[in-house]
Design a protein around this motif. Structure first.
Motif, PDB file in Angstrom:
ATOM      1  N   UNK A   1      11.289  82.011-135.903  1.00 11.70           N
ATOM      2  CA  UNK A   1      10.673  82.820-136.823  1.00 11.70           C
ATOM      3  C   UNK A   1       9.665  83.626-136.648  1.00 11.70           C
ATOM      4  N   UNK A   2      10.168  84.973-136.816  1.00 11.51           N
ATOM      5  CA  UNK A   2       8.989  85.911-136.416  1.00 11.51           C
ATOM      6  C   UNK A   2       8.038  86.074-137.147  1.00 11.51           C
ATOM      7  N   UNK A   3       7.947  85.393-138.124  1.00 12.16           N
ATOM      8  CA  UNK A   3       6.931  85.375-139.363  1.00 12.16           C
ATOM      9  C   UNK A   3       5.512  84.741-138.757  1.00 12.16           C
ATOM     10  N   UNK A   4       5.811  83.842-137.739  1.00 13.14           N
ATOM     11  CA  UNK A   4       4.879  82.973-136.957  1.00 13.14           C
ATOM     12  C   UNK A   4       4.766  83.277-135.513  1.00 13.14           C
ATOM     13  N   UNK A   5       4.379  84.720-135.254  1.00 13.12           N
ATOM     14  CA  UNK A   5       4.633  84.990-133.867  1.00 13.12           C
ATOM     15  C   UNK A   5       3.573  84.446-132.911  1.00 13.12           C
ATOM     16  N   UNK A   6       3.844  83.181-132.533  1.00  6.56           N
ATOM     17  CA  UNK A   6       2.806  82.536-131.662  1.00  6.56           C
ATOM     18  C   UNK A   6       3.281  81.330-130.975  1.00  6.56           C
ATOM     19  N   UNK A   7       2.566  80.893-129.811  1.00  4.59           N
ATOM     20  CA  UNK A   7       2.734  79.824-129.315  1.00  4.59           C
ATOM     21  C   UNK A   7       1.476  78.660-129.399  1.00  4.59           C
ATOM     22  N   UNK A   8       1.617  77.693-130.295  1.00  2.00           N
ATOM     23  CA  UNK A   8       0.578  76.931-130.527  1.00  2.00           C
ATOM     24  C   UNK A   8       0.824  75.480-130.022  1.00  2.00           C
ATOM     25  N   UNK A   9      -0.196  74.943-129.190  1.00  2.00           N
ATOM     26  CA  UNK A   9      -0.362  73.812-128.296  1.00  2.00           C
ATOM     27  C   UNK A   9      -1.363  72.958-129.125  1.00  2.00           C
ATOM     28  N   UNK A  10      -0.859  71.717-129.173  1.00  2.00           N
ATOM     29  CA  UNK A  10      -1.859  70.711-129.876  1.00  2.00           C
ATOM     30  C   UNK A  10      -1.831  69.203-129.022  1.00  2.00           C
ATOM     31  N   UNK A  11      -2.681  68.638-129.002  1.00  5.56           N
ATOM     32  CA  UNK A  11      -2.787  67.280-128.370  1.00  5.56           C
ATOM     33  C   UNK A  11      -2.872  66.160-129.271  1.00  5.56           C
ATOM     34  N   UNK A  12      -1.912  65.260-128.913  1.00  5.92           N
ATOM     35  CA  UNK A  12      -1.776  64.107-129.883  1.00  5.92           C
ATOM     36  C   UNK A  12      -2.253  62.496-129.148  1.00  5.92           C
ATOM     37  N   UNK A  13      -3.595  62.193-129.349  1.00  9.82           N
ATOM     38  CA  UNK A  13      -3.938  61.157-128.925  1.00  9.82           C
ATOM     39  C   UNK A  13      -5.035  61.132-127.750  1.00  9.82           C
ATOM     40  N   UNK A  14      -5.035  62.325-126.970  1.00  8.94           N
ATOM     41  CA  UNK A  14      -5.827  62.358-125.929  1.00  8.94           C
ATOM     42  C   UNK A  14      -6.283  63.669-125.610  1.00  8.94           C
ATOM     43  N   UNK A  15      -7.192  64.030-124.700  1.00 13.46           N
ATOM     44  CA  UNK A  15      -7.503  65.374-124.508  1.00 13.46           C
ATOM     45  C   UNK A  15      -6.531  65.643-123.324  1.00 13.46           C
ATOM     46  N   UNK A  16      -5.710  66.653-123.041  1.00 17.78           N
ATOM     47  CA  UNK A  16      -4.891  67.044-122.110  1.00 17.78           C
ATOM     48  C   UNK A  16      -5.122  68.342-121.477  1.00 17.78           C
ATOM     49  N   UNK A  17      -4.746  68.538-120.247  1.00 20.43           N
ATOM     50  CA  UNK A  17      -4.826  69.708-119.372  1.00 20.43           C
ATOM     51  C   UNK A  17      -3.211  70.068-119.032  1.00 20.43           C
ATOM     52  N   UNK A  18      -2.858  71.388-119.233  1.00 15.75           N
ATOM     53  CA  UNK A  18      -1.850  71.935-118.778  1.00 15.75           C
ATOM     54  C   UNK A  18      -2.319  72.723-117.546  1.00 15.75           C
ATOM     55  N   UNK A  19      -1.845  72.407-116.598  1.00 17.05           N
ATOM     56  CA  UNK A  19      -2.029  72.997-115.066  1.00 17.05           C
ATOM     57  C   UNK A  19      -2.078  74.511-115.167  1.00 17.05           C
ATOM     58  N   UNK A  20      -0.723  74.732-115.619  1.00 13.03           N
ATOM     59  CA  UNK A  20      -0.254  76.201-115.451  1.00 13.03           C
ATOM     60  C   UNK A  20       0.572  76.689-116.612  1.00 13.03           C
ATOM     61  N   UNK A  21       0.322  77.782-117.169  1.00 12.62           N
ATOM     62  CA  UNK A  21       1.187  77.994-118.206  1.00 12.62           C
ATOM     63  C   UNK A  21       1.590  79.591-118.239  1.00 12.62           C
ATOM     64  N   UNK A  22       2.744  80.017-117.880  1.00 13.70           N
ATOM     65  CA  UNK A  22       3.163  81.411-117.901  1.00 13.70           C
ATOM     66  C   UNK A  22       4.066  81.873-119.066  1.00 13.70           C
ATOM     67  N   UNK A  23       3.728  82.993-119.570  1.00 16.63           N
ATOM     68  CA  UNK A  23       4.377  83.508-120.727  1.00 16.63           C
ATOM     69  C   UNK A  23       4.746  84.754-120.242  1.00 16.63           C
ATOM     70  N   UNK A  24       6.142  85.048-120.390  1.00 19.56           N
ATOM     71  CA  UNK A  24       6.793  86.165-119.623  1.00 19.56           C
ATOM     72  C   UNK A  24       7.473  86.904-121.029  1.00 19.56           C
ATOM     73  N   UNK A  25       7.453  87.940-121.237  1.00 15.33           N
ATOM     74  CA  UNK A  25       8.076  88.695-122.259  1.00 15.33           C
ATOM     75  C   UNK A  25       9.422  89.447-121.856  1.00 15.33           C
ATOM     76  N   UNK A  26      10.551  89.025-122.425  1.00 19.00           N
ATOM     77  CA  UNK A  26      11.656  89.433-121.929  1.00 19.00           C
ATOM     78  C   UNK A  26      12.051  90.712-122.766  1.00 19.00           C
ATOM     79  N   UNK A  27      12.593  91.831-122.118  1.00 21.07           N
ATOM     80  CA  UNK A  27      13.180  93.060-122.831  1.00 21.07           C
ATOM     81  C   UNK A  27      14.338  92.732-123.657  1.00 21.07           C
ATOM     82  N   UNK A  28      14.947  93.267-124.546  1.00 26.38           N
ATOM     83  CA  UNK A  28      16.083  92.925-125.216  1.00 26.38           C
ATOM     84  C   UNK A  28      17.112  93.806-124.499  1.00 26.38           C
ATOM     85  N   UNK A  29      18.490  93.068-124.621  1.00 28.57           N
ATOM     86  CA  UNK A  29      19.707  93.659-124.144  1.00 28.57           C
ATOM     87  C   UNK A  29      20.311  93.961-125.284  1.00 28.57           C
ATOM     88  N   UNK A  30      20.419  93.538-126.266  1.00 22.81           N
ATOM     89  CA  UNK A  30      21.427  93.974-127.405  1.00 22.81           C
ATOM     90  C   UNK A  30      20.566  94.749-128.874  1.00 22.81           C
TER      91      UNK A  30
END
Length: 446
Positions: A416-445
């Motif tokens: 749903x491109x009306x919500x253009x985001x990646x949202x991260x939430x914790x459930x029950x404890x504080x958490x740490x994501x050691x590494x997060x890579x976000x790569x944009x991909x160019x369209x083919x079609x």
């Protein structure tokens, strides 16, 4: 509302900025079309083509929810651009139906894929389409090719038997491993049970990663289940229990070949759910490179996205040690594009909830599972860390876990491109994501 069918297609205008409405077409008691579209009769930015050629001369009843005035047009040959729901990086045909891959081969720098273009008929010359590609991502229509000629030998040469071998479905989940010398009538070597499979299977001889001169045979089923074994004493012995590669809902049928030019095995699979949920003609999943690894006494078939996908990678952002407090949400802004996202962390730190373009999934590091709805798969088998790779397109979500030992494909919801985001939430404890890579991909079609 009723529509008398006089053309091949009904054309509905849509707009990606509007909320979804349910559109249902019925002919008497038969459901012709049932999907959620962002219908718009004022300022559309795309069009959905619904093939109604089987109902020529009949009248269809049209319903929407919520109830609204439905605008439409008719056409015999689609001329407008793809609607916004169509894939950006997955191949989907303009016409017909991509129902099941039949054969894949490479010659003179081109990959050629033949697929069944009519899921309701047995494949024949009238129901087979062929496409070609240089990179396994951008596919173009090609002239049909007959897959087997009289002088081709069925199967793969087994050096220990000095005969050609292949697998043939018998009944239920049972397969016969067959052999012949190229001239003799095939005979059964043994029968192997492959739970969860009831269609065509392929028999592949693959080297084991990291072990020189060590190879095993893989009995690979159409839905991603497999058995590992070897030929010894004139029969086929399985090495451990059957394995499962695909944990998703969409993978149907696959064609696997050995690519001599690049020394790799390639798997091309069909995403069957695409036509049911998104109102187009089906699509290919991102092709995979297959390999075999050994952990202890167990052998695993692994899949990872083809290396060619990295050529589509443009903008890249890397975040180290992302802290998410219990009850809080951390968001990363995205744009209307396909993405490859890699999430790394430690097991046992709690549950991490994600919302990617409105699509919900979770990494439950406490229990060690990736979860989406009622579907789940183990994060990793041997280590206390995890790495999850997600490929997100306008039409589907693909997930690779534990170095590719498990993969999942989903097409119940498109992004749903009306919500253009990646949202991260914790459930029950504080958490740490050691590494997060976000790569944009160019369209083919697009």
């Amino acid at each position: 509302m009723k529509i008398e069918i006089k053309s091949k297609y009904l054309v509905f205008p849509v707009n990606k900025r509007l909320p979804e409405k349910r559109l249902v077409l019925r002919c008497g008691e038969k459901c012709v079309f049932d999907s959620h579209l962002r219908l718009d009769g004022k300022s559309p930015d795309g069009y959905v083509y619904v093939d109604v050629s089987d109902f020529s001369g009949k009248t269809l009843d049209v319903f929407s929810g919520p109830d609204m005035l439905i605008k439409y047009n008719t056409s015999d040959q689609p001329e407008k651009a793809y609607d916004f729901m169509r894939p950006k990086i997955h191949y989907s045909p303009k016409f017909g139906k991509l129902a099941q891959p039949l054969s894949l081969f490479r010659k003179e720098g081109f990959y050629s894929l033949s697929y069944n273009s009519d899921e309701y008929r047995a494949p024949d010359n009238n129901a087979v389409s062929t496409v070609q590609s240089r990179d396994l991502l951008s596919w173009n229509e090609a002239k049909p090719k007959i897959n087997f000629s009289a002088d081709e030998i069925r199967g793969t040469l087994c050096t220990s038997l000095k005969e050609y071998v292949y697998a043939e479905h018998t009944e239920g989940c049972t397969y016969a491993v067959m052999k012949h010398n190229g001239y003799s009538e095939p005979e059964t070597v043994c029968k192997v049970r492959l739970p969860g499979e009831n269609g065509d299977a392929q028999l592949l001889c693959m080297n084991v990663d990291g072990e020189e001169n060590k190879s095993v045979w893989i009995l690979y089923g159409a839905h991603g289940n497999y058995a590992v074994g070897n030929f010894c004493g004139g029969t086929f012995h399985t090495l451990g229990d059957a394995g499962r590669l695909d944990y998703g809902t969409s993978c149907l049928g696959a064609a696997v070949i050995y690519d001599k030019e690049k020394n790799r095995y390639i798997r091309v699979a069909c995403d069957d759910s695409a036509s049911r949920f998104n109102g187009f003609c089906g699509q290919l999943l991102i092709p995979n490179e297959l390999s075999v690894v050994k952990n202890g006494a167990e052998y695993f078939l692994c899949a990872k996205p083809i290396a060619e996908l990295d050529k589509l990678c443009g903008e890249k952002n890397v975040y180290e040690n992302v802290n998410v407090a219990d009850g809080q949400t951390v968001c990363f802004k995205l744009c209307e594009s396909a993405y490859k996202i890699v999430i790394c962390g430690k097991k046992g730190v709690g549950k991490i909830d994600f919302k990617l373009f409105g699509i919900d999934f979770s990494i439950n590091s406490e229990s060690g599972f990736f979860e989406k709805g009622l579907k789940y798969a183990p994060l990793s088998s041997e280590t206390d860390t995890f790495e999850v790779t997600v490929i997100c397109d306008s039409s589907s979500l693909e997930v690779f876990l534990d170095g590719g030992k498990r993969c999942m494909a989903f097409c119940e919801d498109f992004c749903d491109y009306n919500t253009p985001s990646l949202c991260i939430s914790a459930d029950g404890d504080n958490i740490v994501i050691s590494r997060l890579e976000i790569k944009k991909l160019s369209a083919v079609y697009r």
